[in-house]
Write a protein that holds these residues in place. Sequence first.
Motif, PDB file in Angstrom:
ATOM      1  N   VAL A  35     -14.369 -11.790  21.529  1.00  0.00           N
ATOM      2  CA  VAL A  35     -14.914 -10.810  22.470  1.00  0.00           C
ATOM      3  C   VAL A  35     -16.171 -10.199  21.860  1.00  0.00           C
ATOM      4  CG1 VAL A  35     -14.497  -8.649  23.725  1.00  0.00           C
ATOM      5  CG2 VAL A  35     -12.645 -10.309  23.438  1.00  0.00           C
ATOM      6  N   GLU A  36     -17.206 -10.003  22.683  1.00  0.00           N
ATOM      7  CA  GLU A  36     -18.452  -9.427  22.213  1.00  0.00           C
ATOM      8  C   GLU A  36     -18.792  -8.170  23.005  1.00  0.00           C
ATOM      9  OE1 GLU A  36     -21.571 -12.294  22.134  1.00  0.00           O
ATOM     10  OE2 GLU A  36     -20.474 -13.677  20.805  1.00  0.00           O
ATOM     11  N   VAL A  96     -17.472  -9.290  17.939  1.00  0.00           N
ATOM     12  CA  VAL A  96     -18.823  -8.856  17.603  1.00  0.00           C
ATOM     13  C   VAL A  96     -19.145  -7.578  18.363  1.00  0.00           C
ATOM     14  CG1 VAL A  96     -21.279  -9.428  17.716  1.00  0.00           C
ATOM     15  CG2 VAL A  96     -19.613 -11.203  17.127  1.00  0.00           C
ATOM     16  N   LEU A  97     -19.637  -6.574  17.648  1.00  0.00           N
ATOM     17  CA  LEU A  97     -20.130  -5.352  18.270  1.00  0.00           C
ATOM     18  C   LEU A  97     -21.542  -5.124  17.757  1.00  0.00           C
ATOM     19  CD1 LEU A  97     -16.922  -4.631  17.096  1.00  0.00           C
ATOM     20  CD2 LEU A  97     -17.252  -2.929  18.882  1.00  0.00           C
ATOM     21  N   ASP A  98     -22.530  -5.086  18.653  1.00  0.00           N
ATOM     22  CA  ASP A  98     -23.895  -4.858  18.184  1.00  0.00           C
ATOM     23  C   ASP A  98     -24.713  -4.082  19.204  1.00  0.00           C
ATOM     24  OD1 ASP A  98     -24.810  -6.584  20.163  1.00  0.00           O
ATOM     25  OD2 ASP A  98     -25.134  -8.267  18.817  1.00  0.00           O
ATOM     26  N   GLY A  99     -25.807  -3.496  18.703  1.00  0.00           N
ATOM     27  CA  GLY A  99     -26.715  -2.745  19.553  1.00  0.00           C
ATOM     28  C   GLY A  99     -26.137  -1.452  20.083  1.00  0.00           C
ATOM     29  N   LEU A 100     -25.147  -0.866  19.376  1.00  0.00           N
ATOM     30  CA  LEU A 100     -24.505   0.361  19.848  1.00  0.00           C
ATOM     31  C   LEU A 100     -25.218   1.580  19.273  1.00  0.00           C
ATOM     32  CD1 LEU A 100     -20.811  -0.812  19.385  1.00  0.00           C
ATOM     33  CD2 LEU A 100     -22.227  -0.949  21.430  1.00  0.00           C
ATOM     34  N   SER A 128     -17.754  -8.449  13.147  1.00  0.00           N
ATOM     35  CA  SER A 128     -19.100  -8.042  12.772  1.00  0.00           C
ATOM     36  C   SER A 128     -19.507  -6.830  13.608  1.00  0.00           C
ATOM     37  CB  SER A 128     -20.089  -9.187  13.006  1.00  0.00           C
ATOM     38  OG  SER A 128     -21.416  -8.774  12.752  1.00  0.00           O
ATOM     39  N   ILE A 129     -20.024  -5.779  12.920  1.00  0.00           N
ATOM     40  CA  ILE A 129     -20.332  -4.532  13.613  1.00  0.00           C
ATOM     41  C   ILE A 129     -21.723  -4.043  13.226  1.00  0.00           C
ATOM     42  CG2 ILE A 129     -19.585  -2.175  14.077  1.00  0.00           C
ATOM     43  CD1 ILE A 129     -16.805  -2.959  13.119  1.00  0.00           C
ATOM     44  N   THR A 130     -22.537  -3.739  14.239  1.00  0.00           N
ATOM     45  CA  THR A 130     -23.833  -3.102  14.048  1.00  0.00           C
ATOM     46  C   THR A 130     -23.893  -1.893  14.970  1.00  0.00           C
ATOM     47  OG1 THR A 130     -24.862  -5.248  13.605  1.00  0.00           O
ATOM     48  CG2 THR A 130     -26.316  -3.408  14.083  1.00  0.00           C
ATOM     49  N   ALA A 131     -24.030  -0.703  14.377  1.00  0.00           N
ATOM     50  CA  ALA A 131     -24.072   0.525  15.169  1.00  0.00           C
ATOM     51  C   ALA A 131     -25.051   1.499  14.531  1.00  0.00           C
ATOM     52  CB  ALA A 131     -22.687   1.146  15.278  1.00  0.00           C
ATOM     53  N   ALA A 132     -25.692   2.330  15.344  1.00  0.00           N
ATOM     54  CA  ALA A 132     -26.724   3.235  14.852  1.00  0.00           C
ATOM     55  C   ALA A 132     -26.156   4.344  13.983  1.00  0.00           C
ATOM     56  CB  ALA A 132     -27.490   3.830  16.030  1.00  0.00           C
ATOM     57  N   THR A 192      -7.932  -1.069   4.004  1.00  0.00           N
ATOM     58  CA  THR A 192      -7.756  -2.156   3.042  1.00  0.00           C
ATOM     59  C   THR A 192      -8.574  -3.335   3.531  1.00  0.00           C
ATOM     60  OG1 THR A 192      -5.505  -1.422   2.515  1.00  0.00           O
ATOM     61  CG2 THR A 192      -6.098  -3.665   1.889  1.00  0.00           C
ATOM     62  N   LEU A 193      -9.621  -3.685   2.773  1.00  0.00           N
ATOM     63  CA  LEU A 193     -10.547  -4.725   3.210  1.00  0.00           C
ATOM     64  C   LEU A 193     -10.721  -5.785   2.125  1.00  0.00           C
ATOM     65  CD1 LEU A 193     -13.373  -2.500   4.764  1.00  0.00           C
ATOM     66  CD2 LEU A 193     -11.536  -3.689   5.994  1.00  0.00           C
ATOM     67  N   THR A 194     -10.806  -7.035   2.567  1.00  0.00           N
ATOM     68  CA  THR A 194     -11.064  -8.169   1.684  1.00  0.00           C
ATOM     69  C   THR A 194     -12.248  -8.965   2.222  1.00  0.00           C
ATOM     70  OG1 THR A 194      -8.705  -8.322   1.148  1.00  0.00           O
ATOM     71  CG2 THR A 194     -10.065 -10.238   0.640  1.00  0.00           C
ATOM     72  N   LYS A 195     -13.115  -9.377   1.329  1.00  0.00           N
ATOM     73  CA  LYS A 195     -14.293 -10.173   1.707  1.00  0.00           C
ATOM     74  C   LYS A 195     -15.133  -9.471   2.768  1.00  0.00           C
ATOM     75  CE  LYS A 195     -12.047 -14.549   0.545  1.00  0.00           C
ATOM     76  NZ  LYS A 195     -11.603 -15.882   1.029  1.00  0.00           N
ATOM     77  N   ALA A 196     -15.378  -8.190   2.528  1.00  0.00           N
ATOM     78  CA  ALA A 196     -16.231  -7.408   3.415  1.00  0.00           C
ATOM     79  C   ALA A 196     -17.657  -7.393   2.883  1.00  0.00           C
ATOM     80  CB  ALA A 196     -15.696  -5.992   3.553  1.00  0.00           C
ATOM     81  N   THR A 197     -18.623  -7.281   3.782  1.00  0.00           N
ATOM     82  CA  THR A 197     -20.023  -7.159   3.396  1.00  0.00           C
ATOM     83  C   THR A 197     -20.640  -5.951   4.089  1.00  0.00           C
ATOM     84  OG1 THR A 197     -20.714  -8.674   5.174  1.00  0.00           O
ATOM     85  CG2 THR A 197     -20.289  -9.633   3.006  1.00  0.00           C
TER      86      THR A 197
END
Length: 400
Positions: free
Chosen positions: A221-222, A244-248, A267-271, A307-312
């Motif tokens: 879901v995007e 995917v979440l982007d342009g928020l 994947s998350i991109t937020a202002a 709790t996160l693994t292999k996060a960037t």
Amino acid sequence: TEKGLRKIVAKAPGLWRVSHNKQDWSDGADLASVLYSVGDMDVIEISPGSYTLDKLVINRPILIKGTGAKAKDVVIEVSQKSEINLFNAKIKKVEFQGLTLKSVEKISYNDAFLSIKDAEVGLYKTNFQSSGHEFFAHHSRNAKLLGRECEFSSGDQFDTLFMEGTSNLDLDNCHFKGHKVAVTTHVSNFEGTLSITNSDIINSRAHGLIIYGGKLKLENVEFHQGKGGIYIGNKSQAILTSVVLDGLTINGMEVTDGASAQLNEVSITAAQTAILGLKAGSSIRGSTVSFQGGERGLHLREGAIATLTKATFHDSAISAITLERQSSLTLDESNLDLAAGNCIEAKDSNATLRTVTLSNCLFALNLTQNCLIKHKQLTFKNNKEKIHNNFNSSKLQELP
């Protein structure tokens, strides 16, 4: 009987044909009379064109099918509040196929154009358009909405789907655009499941999705553009896979009030903040999660746990990770790389870091007020300062 409706008999038993063309095989263009006359499990085939109803009322299990090449070829315009209620029916299913259902007049604020009760409603290659209702469809009392290849549009200031009680949502390959919130639930009365796969939610004016209680499953879901992404509250249980979440313009995801979120390849991109976790009992677990830009990547407050693994984490302006008020973080095999700001800033919180790289930050670790940081195999690259321990009030403990 309702004013103007008359009982008619189908020319083919169990099959009704509605058309503006006066052909021998047609039962006429009076869709309201056909709906009033149908029996259980009848099929209504509608030829291309536009048809009007004062209200859509369905209380029997039926199939309504457009016969055009595309959903936009058959349009049903409805002007009054409508209802699908199969409380007295033995079979609880209604289906729409290959058509567009459109509300054309405004109903009172905080009301729904279409209420669904005690029914499983199937939408197949069907479009829904609304402009002027607080909710387009309100699902309650054992309702289920099953959608495949659907499109929803409800106007910039209004929500699309509102769920409460034990109602359930199952959507695949569906698209939401032009809405305040695409899918939302009752704030204290929801115990059902929301499942959305292979779909997108575009340009939400508030949030793309809000859930209080119950369960949430998102896969492929995007969420694009708009203000907020996903709000998960009131002990909801969420599983997100390939999202995917982007342009928020505000937060990508909020997890609060005892809710839990399991993230896989997200994947998350937020202002502002990619993920905000609030309050004790709220937890976030994830693998292969990407935080891009914004003010903060992950922000935990008031006892929230992650709790996160292999996060960037990349290019957050203030910090990649902020921990406050007795929050807790476990981070494994992850990379934090910023152009400015702090990699991790913590106040009165705990963290366990294993095989973590912190790069290009002002402070790799900025610690205040009784933090405990357990660590193993930390790598520091091009930071102005590795560890800034304010007033020496925090402890660092190397793990064996």
